[in-house]
Scaffold this active site. Structure first.
Site, mmCIF file in Angstrom:
data_model
loop_
_atom_site.group_PDB
_atom_site.id
_atom_site.type_symbol
_atom_site.label_atom_id
_atom_site.label_comp_id
_atom_site.label_asym_id
_atom_site.label_seq_id
_atom_site.Cartn_x
_atom_site.Cartn_y
_atom_site.Cartn_z
ATOM 1 N N ASP A 42 -2.193 -10.686 -30.128
ATOM 2 C CA ASP A 42 -3.144 -10.824 -29.019
ATOM 3 C C ASP A 42 -2.614 -10.163 -27.746
ATOM 4 O O ASP A 42 -3.379 -9.567 -26.965
ATOM 5 C CB ASP A 42 -3.423 -12.309 -28.745
ATOM 6 C CG ASP A 42 -4.078 -12.997 -29.929
ATOM 7 O OD1 ASP A 42 -4.889 -12.339 -30.609
ATOM 8 O OD2 ASP A 42 -3.773 -14.177 -30.172
ATOM 9 N N THR A 74 -3.229 -10.995 -40.540
ATOM 10 C CA THR A 74 -3.934 -11.215 -41.792
ATOM 11 C C THR A 74 -5.367 -10.688 -41.738
ATOM 12 O O THR A 74 -5.876 -10.139 -42.723
ATOM 13 C CB THR A 74 -3.947 -12.714 -42.127
ATOM 14 O OG1 THR A 74 -2.599 -13.196 -42.171
ATOM 15 C CG2 THR A 74 -4.604 -12.972 -43.468
ATOM 16 N N THR A 75 -6.022 -10.835 -40.590
ATOM 17 C CA THR A 75 -7.398 -10.344 -40.466
ATOM 18 C C THR A 75 -7.453 -8.852 -40.722
ATOM 19 O O THR A 75 -8.329 -8.361 -41.448
ATOM 20 C CB THR A 75 -7.957 -10.657 -39.061
ATOM 21 O OG1 THR A 75 -7.883 -12.058 -38.825
ATOM 22 C CG2 THR A 75 -9.399 -10.197 -38.941
ATOM 23 N N SER A 98 0.451 -10.260 -36.065
ATOM 24 C CA SER A 98 -0.372 -11.459 -36.131
ATOM 25 C C SER A 98 -0.438 -12.103 -34.751
ATOM 26 O O SER A 98 0.407 -11.847 -33.884
ATOM 27 C CB SER A 98 0.213 -12.450 -37.136
ATOM 28 O OG SER A 98 1.456 -12.960 -36.663
#
Length: 449
Positions: free
Chosen positions: A166, A118-119, A160
């Site tokens: 990550d 989303t970022t 995400s």
């Protein structure tokens, strides 16, 4: 009641204590209070280097920062070759958008910007459905950033966080394809992918592969603002004594840190000078090995030169001892044929008895670890002099030899106030080995100490 400016905590992922509760609690407290938490040497060097540069109005643009330091600092290299990752938890997405909006010029200098889930979508000006009806601030900021994606997405989208984003960034860090991570994390909420977050953060701290990782909006804003202040002032690097000497006089300075009073300083200087001279001659010899030319090493007289050659002569035994102790792995150059290189000749400078003796001494020392003295001489020159040599010989070269502006070594004994401008400009000396405090005095005009 005094606030810390930063916490430097070198966290080695290979050390089990890096996951102890007290270690994690320290980092969490820094995130809560928005105090810079610098968990690797690369992060600390980058943070304090740019802080010093931003504060120091006397620092002009630096000349060079080489090797891993350039990668860690991210100052001298063109950011167009670098990648920055931008990550934010839901409660901090508005702050990430505000950060990107405030510093869009700085962030746009990076060749690639990465964003998780989303970022990344928000930074490209889109409003993902999972947000529902976003807050007006988020909607407005996303709209302001939309123009940056007119020619294509401004941010390269990753998965995400809960779906592996990550981990993807951690892998890019491990591959040296991501040079900075800006991670706005919320320490007040439970995180379903905590293991992924720890993996990413620990990837940024792997020794030898460290990158800058910032954990909160206040630290990220200060990082970007300092860079921009330095750029506005024309200061785009980190000025050191070595940079200053290279920039002002074209001198390569090899400083030796003071080790105390008396003979300790002189011994440290001679040891550093001996290794440097051997490395210099080795590199030059290897460079001429495939040609018909010969490497000439000129040696002057003087007591300091004689002492230096004694140390150089001891290097063969020291190298062999290390080589034997480590099974031939640590010092492979000694055993790969350098003894057979017959392209180095050592000649006396000035013709005095001391210079002749020193030349023979150096030839014997080098032949034991490096090369056989050659019968003829024509090619690259190296001159080794000291400030104990007569001043009138500083700029003199022997008949029939060309003066080489890039290969001389000037050894400065402890306690000598070095006049770089005179010695360098007058003698064409381009390498100085000195006590660090003496060089500082030469640069500032102040008394050594």
């Amino acid at each position: 009641g005094r606030r810390l400016d930063a916490v430097v905590y070198f966290s080695d992922p290979r050390d089990a204590t890096s996951l102890f509760p007290d270690s994690l609690a320290l980092k969490r407290e820094c995130v809560v209070t928005r105090t810079p938490f610098l968990a690797s040497e690369a992060a600390a060097v980058a943070w304090f280097g740019i802080d010093w540069l931003a504060r120091d109005g006397r620092s002009a643009a630096a000349s060079h920062i080489d090797g891993d330091e350039a990668d860690a600092l991210g100052m001298r290299r063109d950011p167009a070759n670098d990648v920055v990752a931008l990550i934010a938890h839901d409660t901090l997405k508005a702050e990430m958008l505000a950060f990107a909006d405030e510093h869009r010029g700085f962030l746009s200098r990076f060749g690639t910007r990465l964003g998780t889930g989303t970022t990344g979508a928000l930074l490209n000006g889109r409003l993902p459905e999972r947000l529902g009806e976003p807050a007006p601030e988020v909607r407005n900021l996303a709209g302001r950033l939309r123009g940056l994606s007119a020619a294509g997405d401004w941010v390269t989208g990753m998965a995400s966080g809960p779906r592996g984003g990550d981990v993807q960034i951690a892998e890019l860090v491990r591959q040296r394809r991501c040079q900075a991570v800006v991670f706005f994390e919320d320490p007040h909420v439970s995180r379903e992918h905590e293991a992924d977050i720890q993996l990413m953060e620990r990837a940024t701290r792997i020794p030898g592969n460290e990158v800058l990782c910032l954990h909160d909006p206040a630290t990220a804003r200060e990082w970007a603002a300092r860079h921009q202040r330095c750029e506005a002032a024309g200061r785009d690097g980190w000025m050191t004594l070595i940079d200053a000497c290279r920039r002002r006089w074209g001198v390569e300075l090899v400083p030796v840190a003071p080790t105390g009073e008396g003979g300790g300083e002189r011994a440290a200087l001679l040891d550093a000078a001996a290794w440097y001279v051997r490395a210099l001659v080795s590199e030059r010899a290897r460079g001429t090995a495939a040609t018909a030319g010969r490497l000439r090493v000129g040696v002057g007289g003087g007591g300091l030169i004689g002492d230096l050659l004694d140390v150089i002569a001891s290097l063969a035994e020291r190298l062999q001892a290390v080589d034997d102790a480590r099974g031939g792995f640590a010092m492979p150059l000694v055993r790969r044929g350098y003894r057979r290189m017959a392209n180095v000749e050592v000649v006396p400078e000035g013709g005095g008895a001391d210079a002749v003796r020193n030349a023979g001494h150096l030839a014997a020392a080098l032949s034991a670890t490096l090369a056989q003295p050659a019968a003829t001489a024509d090619g690259v020159d190296v001159r080794i002099t000291t400030l104990s040599d007569p001043p009138e010989n500083a700029g003199v070269v022997s008949a029939g030899r060309r003066q080489s502006m890039g290969d001389d070594v000037l050894v400065v004994p402890p306690g000598v106030h070095l006049r770089l401008d005179g010695h360098v400009s007058g003698g064409g000396v381009t390498t100085v080995i000195s006590m660090a405090r003496d060089a500082r005095a030469a640069l500032t005009g102040k008394t050594p100490g």
